[in-house]
Design a protein around this motif. Structure first.
Motif, mmCIF file in Angstrom:
data_model
loop_
_atom_site.group_PDB
_atom_site.id
_atom_site.type_symbol
_atom_site.label_atom_id
_atom_site.label_comp_id
_atom_site.label_asym_id
_atom_site.label_seq_id
_atom_site.Cartn_x
_atom_site.Cartn_y
_atom_site.Cartn_z
ATOM 1 N N GLU A 63 0.912 -0.936 -0.185
ATOM 2 C CA GLU A 63 -0.109 -0.078 0.004
ATOM 3 C C GLU A 63 0.925 1.130 0.062
ATOM 4 O O GLU A 63 0.468 2.264 -0.760
ATOM 5 C CB GLU A 63 -0.901 0.004 1.230
ATOM 6 C CG GLU A 63 -1.997 -1.279 1.087
ATOM 7 C CD GLU A 63 -2.738 -1.274 2.549
ATOM 8 O OE1 GLU A 63 -2.214 -0.263 3.625
ATOM 9 O OE2 GLU A 63 -3.658 -1.882 2.534
ATOM 10 N N ARG A 64 1.998 1.418 0.947
ATOM 11 C CA ARG A 64 2.978 2.612 0.749
ATOM 12 C C ARG A 64 3.804 2.669 -0.562
ATOM 13 O O ARG A 64 3.990 3.848 -0.469
ATOM 14 C CB ARG A 64 3.588 2.063 2.095
ATOM 15 C CG ARG A 64 2.811 2.564 3.399
ATOM 16 C CD ARG A 64 3.356 2.697 4.703
ATOM 17 N NE ARG A 64 4.392 3.776 4.645
ATOM 18 C CZ ARG A 64 5.607 3.898 5.582
ATOM 19 N NH1 ARG A 64 5.221 3.200 6.560
ATOM 20 N NH2 ARG A 64 6.385 4.820 5.498
ATOM 21 N N PRO A 67 2.041 3.884 -6.385
ATOM 22 C CA PRO A 67 2.265 5.365 -6.867
ATOM 23 C C PRO A 67 1.132 6.093 -6.892
ATOM 24 O O PRO A 67 -0.065 5.428 -6.750
ATOM 25 C CB PRO A 67 2.597 5.053 -8.340
ATOM 26 C CG PRO A 67 2.261 3.909 -8.744
ATOM 27 C CD PRO A 67 2.107 3.059 -7.430
ATOM 28 N N GLU A 68 1.137 7.280 -6.814
ATOM 29 C CA GLU A 68 0.021 8.410 -6.828
ATOM 30 C C GLU A 68 -0.627 8.206 -8.146
ATOM 31 O O GLU A 68 -0.013 7.880 -9.135
ATOM 32 C CB GLU A 68 0.507 9.625 -6.645
ATOM 33 C CG GLU A 68 0.712 10.046 -4.951
ATOM 34 C CD GLU A 68 -0.059 9.711 -4.070
ATOM 35 O OE1 GLU A 68 -1.140 9.965 -4.236
ATOM 36 O OE2 GLU A 68 0.437 9.380 -2.945
ATOM 37 N N GLN A 69 -1.698 8.588 -8.346
ATOM 38 C CA GLN A 69 -2.594 8.411 -9.321
ATOM 39 C C GLN A 69 -2.004 9.329 -10.619
ATOM 40 O O GLN A 69 -1.854 8.818 -11.738
ATOM 41 C CB GLN A 69 -4.179 8.947 -9.583
ATOM 42 C CG GLN A 69 -4.914 8.784 -10.562
ATOM 43 C CD GLN A 69 -5.233 7.372 -10.939
ATOM 44 O OE1 GLN A 69 -4.955 6.177 -10.256
ATOM 45 N NE2 GLN A 69 -5.196 7.039 -12.229
ATOM 46 N N GLN A 70 -1.432 10.255 -10.224
ATOM 47 C CA GLN A 70 -0.697 11.287 -11.265
ATOM 48 C C GLN A 70 0.423 10.545 -11.866
ATOM 49 O O GLN A 70 0.789 10.703 -13.079
ATOM 50 C CB GLN A 70 -0.409 12.595 -10.673
ATOM 51 C CG GLN A 70 0.332 13.452 -11.685
ATOM 52 C CD GLN A 70 0.933 14.818 -10.978
ATOM 53 O OE1 GLN A 70 0.512 15.301 -9.692
ATOM 54 N NE2 GLN A 70 1.247 15.554 -11.801
ATOM 55 N N GLU A 71 1.205 9.864 -11.051
ATOM 56 C CA GLU A 71 2.371 9.082 -11.422
ATOM 57 C C GLU A 71 2.015 7.928 -12.713
ATOM 58 O O GLU A 71 2.547 7.801 -13.674
ATOM 59 C CB GLU A 71 2.993 8.229 -10.483
ATOM 60 C CG GLU A 71 4.437 7.739 -10.938
ATOM 61 C CD GLU A 71 5.457 7.062 -9.724
ATOM 62 O OE1 GLU A 71 5.982 6.256 -10.018
ATOM 63 O OE2 GLU A 71 5.133 7.643 -8.831
ATOM 64 N N TRP A 72 0.686 7.227 -12.287
ATOM 65 C CA TRP A 72 0.090 6.258 -13.415
ATOM 66 C C TRP A 72 -0.052 7.046 -14.598
ATOM 67 O O TRP A 72 -0.045 6.601 -15.672
ATOM 68 C CB TRP A 72 -0.924 5.468 -12.670
ATOM 69 C CG TRP A 72 -0.682 4.428 -11.874
ATOM 70 C CD1 TRP A 72 -0.969 4.335 -10.292
ATOM 71 C CD2 TRP A 72 0.008 3.283 -12.383
ATOM 72 N NE1 TRP A 72 -0.479 3.196 -10.108
ATOM 73 C CE2 TRP A 72 0.186 2.458 -10.963
ATOM 74 C CE3 TRP A 72 0.407 2.738 -13.415
ATOM 75 C CZ2 TRP A 72 0.742 1.026 -11.075
ATOM 76 C CZ3 TRP A 72 1.168 1.517 -13.179
ATOM 77 C CH2 TRP A 72 1.076 0.781 -12.018
ATOM 78 N N GLU A 73 -0.821 8.186 -14.484
ATOM 79 C CA GLU A 73 -1.394 8.968 -15.523
ATOM 80 C C GLU A 73 -0.267 9.545 -16.459
ATOM 81 O O GLU A 73 -0.222 9.292 -17.635
ATOM 82 C CB GLU A 73 -2.490 9.934 -15.000
ATOM 83 C CG GLU A 73 -3.808 9.418 -14.655
ATOM 84 C CD GLU A 73 -4.298 10.756 -13.921
ATOM 85 O OE1 GLU A 73 -4.061 11.643 -13.929
ATOM 86 O OE2 GLU A 73 -5.500 10.349 -13.300
ATOM 87 N N ARG A 95 10.847 6.829 -5.911
ATOM 88 C CA ARG A 95 9.779 6.474 -4.839
ATOM 89 C C ARG A 95 10.038 5.382 -4.029
ATOM 90 O O ARG A 95 9.941 5.418 -2.854
ATOM 91 C CB ARG A 95 8.381 5.982 -5.736
ATOM 92 C CG ARG A 95 7.216 5.815 -4.741
ATOM 93 C CD ARG A 95 5.986 5.686 -5.521
ATOM 94 N NE ARG A 95 6.053 5.257 -6.873
ATOM 95 C CZ ARG A 95 5.981 3.923 -7.319
ATOM 96 N NH1 ARG A 95 6.078 2.886 -6.149
ATOM 97 N NH2 ARG A 95 5.968 3.567 -8.445
#
Length: 192
Positions: A63-64, A67-73, A95
């Motif tokens: 979980e920790r 990646p944040e959603q922005q990194e995926w996008e 990260r």
């Protein structure tokens, strides 16, 4: 079992720090309670036994690391080429290295899994699923290379972070993390 998600997460984060700093032998309910700053006996109200604590801690490390959603996008922005793979890998390695205790706890869990068949089965299933998901995402996002590219990157990047966090002097003369990622990517033969 007690249901307070915030306290449960704090206990698991304390378990991560304990694993990273003291190893698996130091992971006790008392150590987790002390590190989390909660009354003695709290962790035993949240986890059935030490095996449960180890299993839940392994889930929390994932979980920790997510990646944040922005990194995926960001992966889907711009051309899908060697430069994009390098950019994604630099972000991933940065990260992972930014959370040394989480990464080191993961290594401790993997070592502990060699002695605990249930933990080994859980970790194997989770890591294999993650690797399969990364391969599928790589292929679906039309990145160059295929399954072998993801496998080589998985192996290289995990060992790069492991070496950086455990024996930083080994690779320090070769360059910083981002530069080493670029060198790995430069050596890839990309098909497709």
């Amino acid at each position: 079992m007690v249901r307070n998600p915030g306290r449960r997460a704090a206990l698991l984060d304390a378990a991560i720090d304990t694993l990273a700093e003291e190893g698996a032998r130091g992971l006790t309910f008392r150590a987790v309670d002390t590190r989390a700053g909660v009354p003695v006996g709290t962790a035993s109200n949240y986890f059935a036994n030490r095996e449960d604590l180890l299993a839940q801690t392994s889930i929390r490390t994932y979980e920790r690391f997510m990646p944040e959603q922005q990194e995926w996008e960001n992966v889907l922005v711009g051309p899908r080429d060697r430069a994009k793979i390098a950019e994604v890998m630099r972000a991933t390695v940065t990260r992972l290295a930014a959370n040394p205790n989480v990464y080191l706890a993961t290594l401790e869990l993997q070592l502990e899994a060699t002695r605990r068949p249930e933990l080994r089965a859980d970790l194997t299933a989770r890591v294999r699923s993650d690797l399969d998901a990364n391969i599928a995402f790589h292929e679906q996002s039309a990145m160059p290379g295929g399954r072998d590219t993801v496998l080589v990157l998985y192996l290289a990047m995990n060992w790069l972070v492991t070496e950086h966090l455990t024996l930083p002097g080994v690779l320090a003369p070769e360059g910083d993390l981002e530069g080493l990622v670029d060198r790995v990517i430069a050596q890839l033969t990309l098909k497709g």
